[in-house]
Motif scaffolding. Structure first.
Motif, short mmCIF file in Angstrom:
data_model
loop_
_atom_site.label_atom_id
_atom_site.label_comp_id
_atom_site.label_asym_id
_atom_site.label_seq_id
_atom_site.Cartn_x
_atom_site.Cartn_y
_atom_site.Cartn_z
N THR A 140 40.62 27.60 52.32
CA THR A 140 41.13 27.06 51.05
C THR A 140 40.32 27.59 49.88
OG1 THR A 140 41.91 25.06 52.15
CG2 THR A 140 41.63 24.96 49.77
N SER A 141 38.98 27.62 50.04
CA SER A 141 38.13 28.16 48.97
C SER A 141 38.45 29.63 48.71
CB SER A 141 36.66 27.99 49.34
OG SER A 141 36.33 26.63 49.49
N ALA A 142 38.66 30.40 49.80
CA ALA A 142 39.00 31.81 49.63
C ALA A 142 40.35 31.98 48.95
CB ALA A 142 38.99 32.53 51.00
N LEU A 143 41.31 31.12 49.30
CA LEU A 143 42.63 31.19 48.65
C LEU A 143 42.53 30.83 47.18
CD1 LEU A 143 44.85 29.58 51.43
CD2 LEU A 143 44.86 31.96 50.72
N ASP A 144 41.71 29.82 46.86
CA ASP A 144 41.52 29.48 45.44
C ASP A 144 40.93 30.65 44.67
OD1 ASP A 144 40.58 26.01 46.04
OD2 ASP A 144 42.54 26.97 45.83
N ALA A 145 39.95 31.33 45.31
CA ALA A 145 39.37 32.50 44.65
C ALA A 145 40.41 33.60 44.46
CB ALA A 145 38.19 33.02 45.47
N ARG A 146 41.29 33.78 45.47
CA ARG A 146 42.32 34.81 45.34
C ARG A 146 43.33 34.44 44.25
NH1 ARG A 146 43.50 39.08 48.40
NH2 ARG A 146 41.23 38.96 48.57
N LYS A 147 43.64 33.14 44.13
CA LYS A 147 44.54 32.72 43.04
C LYS A 147 43.91 33.01 41.68
CE LYS A 147 46.52 28.89 45.69
NZ LYS A 147 46.60 27.42 45.77
N ASP A 148 42.61 32.70 41.57
CA ASP A 148 41.91 32.99 40.31
C ASP A 148 41.93 34.48 40.02
OD1 ASP A 148 41.38 30.33 40.02
OD2 ASP A 148 39.37 30.43 40.90
N GLN A 149 41.71 35.29 41.06
CA GLN A 149 41.73 36.74 40.86
C GLN A 149 43.11 37.22 40.43
OE1 GLN A 149 40.64 38.95 44.36
NE2 GLN A 149 41.08 40.93 43.46
N ALA A 150 44.17 36.64 41.06
CA ALA A 150 45.53 37.03 40.69
C ALA A 150 45.83 36.65 39.23
CB ALA A 150 46.55 36.37 41.63
N ARG A 151 45.35 35.44 38.85
CA ARG A 151 45.57 35.04 37.46
C ARG A 151 44.83 35.98 36.50
NH1 ARG A 151 45.68 29.63 39.66
NH2 ARG A 151 43.40 29.53 39.59
N GLN A 152 43.61 36.37 36.86
CA GLN A 152 42.85 37.28 36.00
C GLN A 152 43.55 38.65 35.91
OE1 GLN A 152 38.90 37.35 37.60
NE2 GLN A 152 38.45 35.23 37.05
N GLU A 153 44.05 39.13 37.04
CA GLU A 153 44.75 40.42 37.03
C GLU A 153 46.02 40.33 36.18
OE1 GLU A 153 45.45 41.35 41.06
OE2 GLU A 153 43.38 41.97 41.49
N ALA A 154 46.73 39.21 36.30
CA ALA A 154 47.94 39.04 35.48
C ALA A 154 47.58 38.99 34.00
CB ALA A 154 48.69 37.78 35.89
N GLU A 155 46.46 38.30 33.69
CA GLU A 155 46.06 38.22 32.29
C GLU A 155 45.67 39.60 31.75
OE1 GLU A 155 45.34 36.48 28.65
OE2 GLU A 155 46.29 35.65 30.44
N THR A 156 44.95 40.39 32.59
CA THR A 156 44.58 41.74 32.17
C THR A 156 45.82 42.60 31.95
OG1 THR A 156 42.52 41.57 33.43
CG2 THR A 156 43.29 43.79 32.84
N ALA A 157 46.81 42.48 32.85
CA ALA A 157 48.04 43.26 32.68
C ALA A 157 48.79 42.85 31.43
CB ALA A 157 48.93 43.09 33.92
N ARG A 158 48.81 41.54 31.17
CA ARG A 158 49.49 41.09 29.94
C ARG A 158 48.78 41.61 28.70
NH1 ARG A 158 50.48 36.29 33.03
NH2 ARG A 158 48.49 35.44 32.35
N ASN A 159 47.43 41.58 28.74
CA ASN A 159 46.69 42.12 27.59
C ASN A 159 46.98 43.61 27.40
OD1 ASN A 159 45.58 39.63 27.13
ND2 ASN A 159 43.72 40.04 28.31
N THR A 160 47.05 44.34 28.52
CA THR A 160 47.38 45.76 28.43
C THR A 160 48.76 45.97 27.85
OG1 THR A 160 45.98 46.18 30.36
CG2 THR A 160 47.56 47.89 29.75
N LEU A 161 49.70 45.14 28.29
CA LEU A 161 51.06 45.23 27.78
C LEU A 161 51.11 44.93 26.28
CD1 LEU A 161 53.96 45.80 28.72
CD2 LEU A 161 54.23 43.35 29.10
N PHE A 162 50.34 43.93 25.87
CA PHE A 162 50.30 43.59 24.45
C PHE A 162 49.70 44.75 23.64
CE2 PHE A 162 47.89 41.85 20.84
CZ PHE A 162 48.94 41.31 20.11
N ALA A 163 48.62 45.35 24.18
CA ALA A 163 48.01 46.49 23.48
C ALA A 163 48.98 47.66 23.38
CB ALA A 163 46.73 46.93 24.21
N LEU A 164 49.76 47.87 24.45
CA LEU A 164 50.75 48.95 24.41
C LEU A 164 51.82 48.67 23.36
CD1 LEU A 164 51.71 51.60 25.62
CD2 LEU A 164 53.00 50.30 27.30
N HIS A 165 52.21 47.39 23.25
CA HIS A 165 53.18 47.04 22.21
C HIS A 165 52.63 47.37 20.83
CE1 HIS A 165 55.32 43.95 25.01
NE2 HIS A 165 55.79 45.17 25.15
N CYS A 166 51.35 47.03 20.63
CA CYS A 166 50.73 47.34 19.33
C CYS A 166 50.71 48.84 19.07
CB CYS A 166 49.31 46.75 19.29
SG CYS A 166 49.24 44.95 19.32
#
Length: 497
Positions: A140-166
């Motif tokens: 469960t702890s490992a899955l929570d860490a993986r969820k956090d990592q997925a959220r961070q990766e999604a946030e990074t991709a969204r930031n990249t997408l926003f920068a590309l829009h700019c």
């Protein structure tokens, strides 16, 4: 420089500048679409697998709990009983699906460990489900860490997408500016020069501008400038709001930590002390407290909600409040465990361990309820260590009815005896070689302790920090208590009342 002139020459015309702008826009649009697809299919897929795996753990323990109830019923009538084949097949099928998800997430070792623990339980159910609970908590702890990592990766991709829009908007604006500059240089300025030359040649003042042509173009540029200024103002406003939100979140986190670590004064003739080390920031899934009950006894409370971070911390605050309220009203550990279950009954993927120890100095007794808590020990004054064994399963949504699920055990308690409660972050601290501190080592450390609760807590936390290369991977909480020997009255004070 001749080759540079040949490259730039096609873009000197309005048509060439327009075609260049369109080509750049199409290229950026294609890149934008590819990144958007990656945002939807990359981290979200891992997060979905992690959610499925977490739900699979909850479903697995639901089957295990049903099997244990059925097995105990059979054992009551015919002696020892194996795991019913129906439940064994269901549990192994759920574990197989869970292993498929964990392998896809790269957590094959944790998934294999859980599958092995389940297989061991199916073959030898008399060994209990504690190893299965330990591997499930680790997964469960490992899955929570993986969820956090997925959220961070999604946030990074969204930031990249926003920068590309700019960048996309900026390139379009620059292309439009280049097109306007080309038109002005090749059309508007030559016409203005021609008008001035004709006027000077005729020795007459030039006619006032008619307002046609460039006025609309200037108006469009001015509109874009106002729009950019508005966006900057909005961005500044959003940044201010974000800064205020961060300050509010910081205050909220500190408030939640104070609730989790708040320790009421113990009852008469009891000395207690506890400390919490959080794995993430200041919020933890562990909680503890001491509480003076209405009959003068002292209750020690400690729990460990699966996972760590803000979500586990919020659930831990609710669970702690429910447990303390139940103890204040009924003084019954079983009612407190049922109150904790009511907080977790609607959760899909969370469960908690809980231990409640009631110290009675007048009667010299210790009563405890242990709902799957790993470290609950009683160190006698002569150095022997006794295990305050579990009196029921962990608390979670897989328990259908809480009544009668947990019992209360009793033992003697004398001055100099030390009660030590700790969460699994103490035993699971791993060294650089990957070896955990372990229950045997922790038991040895407890055996070497003295009767002082503060010194005991300090030494156990120090042992975790010295052994664990990654001791910050999990929340670690230690709570200790002992009976205080009343001071002998002085002769001039007379006999004690």
């Amino acid at each position: 420089m001749a080759w540079g002139s040949r490259i730039v020459r096609p873009f000197r015309s309005a048509t060439g500048a327009l075609l260049a702008a369109l080509a750049v826009a199409v290229a950026l649009t294609v890149i934008d679409v590819l990144i958007a697809v990656q945002v939807r299919t990359g981290p979200s897929m891992d997060s979905g697998r992690a959610e499925n795996a977490t739900r699979g753990i909850a479903g697995l323990f639901s089957v295990v709990h049903e099997s244990e109830e059925s097995r105990h019923t059979l054992a009551a009538s015919s002696g020892t009983a194996p795991v019913p084949e129906e439940y064994a097949d269901r549990a192994l099928a759920v574990a197989a699906d869970l292993t498929h998800d964990t392998d896809a997430l790269g957590l094959d070792s944790e998934g294999t460990a859980l599958h092995s623990a389940l297989a061991t339980w199916v073959v030898n159910p008399a060994a209990g489900i504690q190893p299965l609970l330990t591997t499930a908590d680790r997964l469960t702890s490992a899955l929570d860490a993986r969820k956090d990592q997925a959220r961070q990766e999604a946030e990074t991709a969204r930031n990249t997408l926003f920068a590309l829009h700019c960048v996309f908007i900026t390139v379009l604006l620059l292309s439009l500016g280049g097109l306007v500059w080309t038109v002005w240089r090749r059309i508007i300025r030559p016409l203005a020069d021609l008008e001035a030359h004709l006027g000077s040649t005729a020795a007459e003042p030039p006619a006032p501008p008619s307002g046609r042509g460039g006025h609309g173009w200037l108006g469009g540029v001015w509109g874009e400038a106002e729009r950019t200024l508005l966006l900057l103002r909005q961005s500044r406003h959003h940044a201010t709001q974000a800064d205020r939100a961060l300050r509010t979140d910081a205050a909220t986190s500190l408030g939640l930590r104070r609730i989790l670590t708040a320790q009421h004064a113990p009852g008469p003739d009891v000395d207690a002390h506890g400390e919490l080390m959080a794995a993430e920031g200041v919020i933890a899934g562990d909680f503890f407290d001491t509480l003076t009950l209405s009959d003068g006894t002292t209750a020690l409370v400690q729990g460990d909600v699966a996972g760590h971070g803000v979500e586990a911390g919020l659930l831990a605050v609710q669970t702690k409040s429910a447990v303390l309220s139940a103890l204040r009203l009924s003084r019954d550990p079983q009612s407190a465990a049922a109150a904790a279950w009511s907080m977790l009954a609607t959760e899909d993927e969370r469960f908690t361990t809980l231990v409640i120890a009631v110290l009675d100095p007048c009667r010299g007794t210790l009563r405890w309820l242990n709902a799957g808590h790993e470290i609950a020990r009683l160190r006698r004054a002569d150095g022997t260590v006794e295990d305050l064994a579990p009196t029921g399963p962990v608390i979670g949504p897989f328990i259908a009815v809480p009544d009668g699920t947990w019992s209360v055990a009793t033992t003697t308690l004398s001055p100099g005896d030390l009660v030590v409660l700790a969460t699994d972050g103490l035993t699971e601290a791993r060294g650089a070689d990957g070896v955990m501190l372990g229950e045997q080592t922790v038991t040895g450390l407890i055996r070497a302790l003295g009767p002082d609760p503060r010194e005991a807590v300090r030494r156990l936390h120090l042992a975790v920090q010295r052994h664990g290369a990654d001791w910050e991977r999990d929340d670690t909480t230690v709570l200790a208590a002992t009976l205080v020997v009343p001071a002998a009255p002085r002769p001039e004070d007379g006999p004690a009342p």
